[in-house]
Scaffold this motif. Structure first.
Motif, PDB file in Angstrom:
ATOM      1  N   ALA A  30      10.722  20.379  82.604  1.00  0.00           N
ATOM      2  CA  ALA A  30      10.183  21.146  83.731  1.00  0.00           C
ATOM      3  C   ALA A  30      11.266  21.958  84.432  1.00  0.00           C
ATOM      4  N   GLN A  31      12.508  21.471  84.421  1.00  0.00           N
ATOM      5  CA  GLN A  31      13.601  22.179  85.082  1.00  0.00           C
ATOM      6  C   GLN A  31      14.239  23.237  84.198  1.00  0.00           C
ATOM      7  N   GLU A  32      14.236  23.025  82.894  1.00  0.00           N
ATOM      8  CA  GLU A  32      14.957  23.912  81.988  1.00  0.00           C
ATOM      9  C   GLU A  32      14.102  25.011  81.376  1.00  0.00           C
ATOM     10  N   MET A  33      12.799  24.779  81.251  1.00  0.00           N
ATOM     11  CA  MET A  33      11.936  25.733  80.551  1.00  0.00           C
ATOM     12  C   MET A  33      11.302  26.713  81.534  1.00  0.00           C
ATOM     13  N   PRO A  34      11.165  27.977  81.137  1.00  0.00           N
ATOM     14  CA  PRO A  34      10.475  28.956  81.997  1.00  0.00           C
ATOM     15  C   PRO A  34       8.965  28.785  81.905  1.00  0.00           C
ATOM     16  N   ASP A  35       8.259  29.628  82.622  1.00  0.00           N
ATOM     17  CA  ASP A  35       6.802  29.612  82.556  1.00  0.00           C
ATOM     18  C   ASP A  35       6.338  30.143  81.208  1.00  0.00           C
ATOM     19  N   PRO A  36       5.151  29.708  80.765  1.00  0.00           N
ATOM     20  CA  PRO A  36       4.187  28.852  81.476  1.00  0.00           C
ATOM     21  C   PRO A  36       4.427  27.363  81.309  1.00  0.00           C
ATOM     22  N   LEU A  37       5.222  26.969  80.306  1.00  0.00           N
ATOM     23  CA  LEU A  37       5.392  25.550  80.007  1.00  0.00           C
ATOM     24  C   LEU A  37       6.121  24.817  81.126  1.00  0.00           C
ATOM     25  N   GLY A  38       7.109  25.469  81.745  1.00  0.00           N
ATOM     26  CA  GLY A  38       7.893  24.814  82.779  1.00  0.00           C
ATOM     27  C   GLY A  38       7.058  24.368  83.958  1.00  0.00           C
ATOM     28  N   THR A  39       6.189  25.234  84.455  1.00  0.00           N
ATOM     29  CA  THR A  39       5.346  24.885  85.597  1.00  0.00           C
ATOM     30  C   THR A  39       4.327  23.824  85.232  1.00  0.00           C
TER      31      THR A  39
END
Length: 320
Positions: free
Chosen positions: A174-183
């Motif tokens: 959640a901290q390292e990946m951008p959207d949409p997967l991070g959110t």
């Protein structure tokens, strides 16, 4: 015959750009998927609490589910849910109404179409433009999610192998990946911190995000939580499978690209040629359009064009 079909196309394209402009003007660049920092982290950096951020994201995520059963509107709500559009259902309806009025005024100024035709075209363009825009957003978001998932699973595998629990590995994603997967994974972490079962939350995510590989991940985590086993090894194998499937899909897309473009060209070239002829030479069909067989033959040609488009799409729609 006149230049009006070209004017209709220009108005429709302008309406699509107008929707995107309104969306970015209201919600800013934070809703764009190109951002390297996901939206959840951006909200947290502004000083909002985790609870308020979770409520904000959950509200945006679930606001369209209440209108899924309403005819006509349900089609838009389904696309808006997948695309995670920040517009509320009422805002979408207001935009459709605004677009209908603008299209009606544009048709009144730029064309000589009758009142009934202007009303029908305005309704079709207002609703159709929003549907096309939502479909484009949903498809782009799902494609990005599908592309990010192998990296996210591999990141979880590395985290598990150094001794972190599964919830911590999801938090790292959640901290390292951008959207949409991070959110999406960040919301998963917040729900787990407030007492929700992370396996159940992951299964609920599969209902919102229509990605087959995510279902594999949810099933793997659920089985491991019930029967035990080395989760790192399970997810490592899953990551290899997901990446192999993704490579296969990309390879099939590359091999079949020429056939698909040929299918699109052969499907729409007659329509484009018809419009071009009437724009360049408006009186080209004047000698035959008054004959009694013109209308029946025009209907037959139109039916054949529709059948041609359907069959060409069936021929180039490759399943893997």
């Amino acid at each position: 015959m006149s230049i009006e079909p070209l004017i209709y196309a220009v108005i429709f394209a302008a309406v699509l750009f107008l929707i995107e402009g309104i969306y970015l003007a209201v919600f800013g660049k934070s809703v764009r998927l190109e951002s390297r920092v996901n939206r959840r982290l951006q909200l947290l950096e502004k000083g909002e609490s985790r609870e308020s951020v979770m409520e904000t994201l959950r509200k945006e995520r679930e606001q369209h589910t209440k209108t899924l059963r309403i005819p006509v509107i349900g089609m838009l709500s389904k696309k808006a849910t997948v695309a995670n559009i920040a517009f509320t259902p009422n805002a979408i309806l207001a935009i459709i109404a605004l677009l209908m009025v603008l299209v009606f005024l544009a048709l009144t100024i730029a064309t000589s179409a009758g009142l009934t035709m202007r009303i029908i075209v305005s309704i079709a363009m207002g609703y159709g433009a929003v549907y096309v825009w939502l479909s484009s957003k949903a498809k782009k978001r799902m494609n990005l999610f599908e592309e990010q998932l192998p990296d996210a699973v591999e990141l979880m595998v590395r985290s598990l192998r150094v001794g972190h629990p599964f919830a911590s590995s999801v938090n790292i994603v959640a901290q390292e990946m951008p959207d949409p997967l991070g959110t999406e994974f960040g919301t998963l972490v917040d729900e787990a911190n407030f007492g929700a079962d992370i396996s159940a939350s992951l299964r609920q995510m599969t209902e919102r995000v229509d990605v087959q590989d995510l279902r594999f991940l949810a099933v793997a985590v659920s089985i491991q939580s019930q029967s035990g086993g080395n989760l790192a090894e399970i997810l490592d194998g899953l990551a290899k499978v997901i990446r192999s499937r993704f490579k296969l899909f990309r390879r099939v897309d590359a091999i079949t690209a020429e056939a698909k473009w040929s299918g699109w060209f052969l499907s729409f070239f007659p329509v484009v040629a018809l419009i071009a002829i009437n724009v360049l030479q408006p009186g080209y069909y004047d000698g035959v359009e008054t004959t009694p067989v013109f209308l029946p033959l025009a209907i037959v040609v139109f039916v054949f064009l529709v059948v041609n488009i359907i069959f060409m799409q069936m021929m180039v729609n490759f399943k893997v």
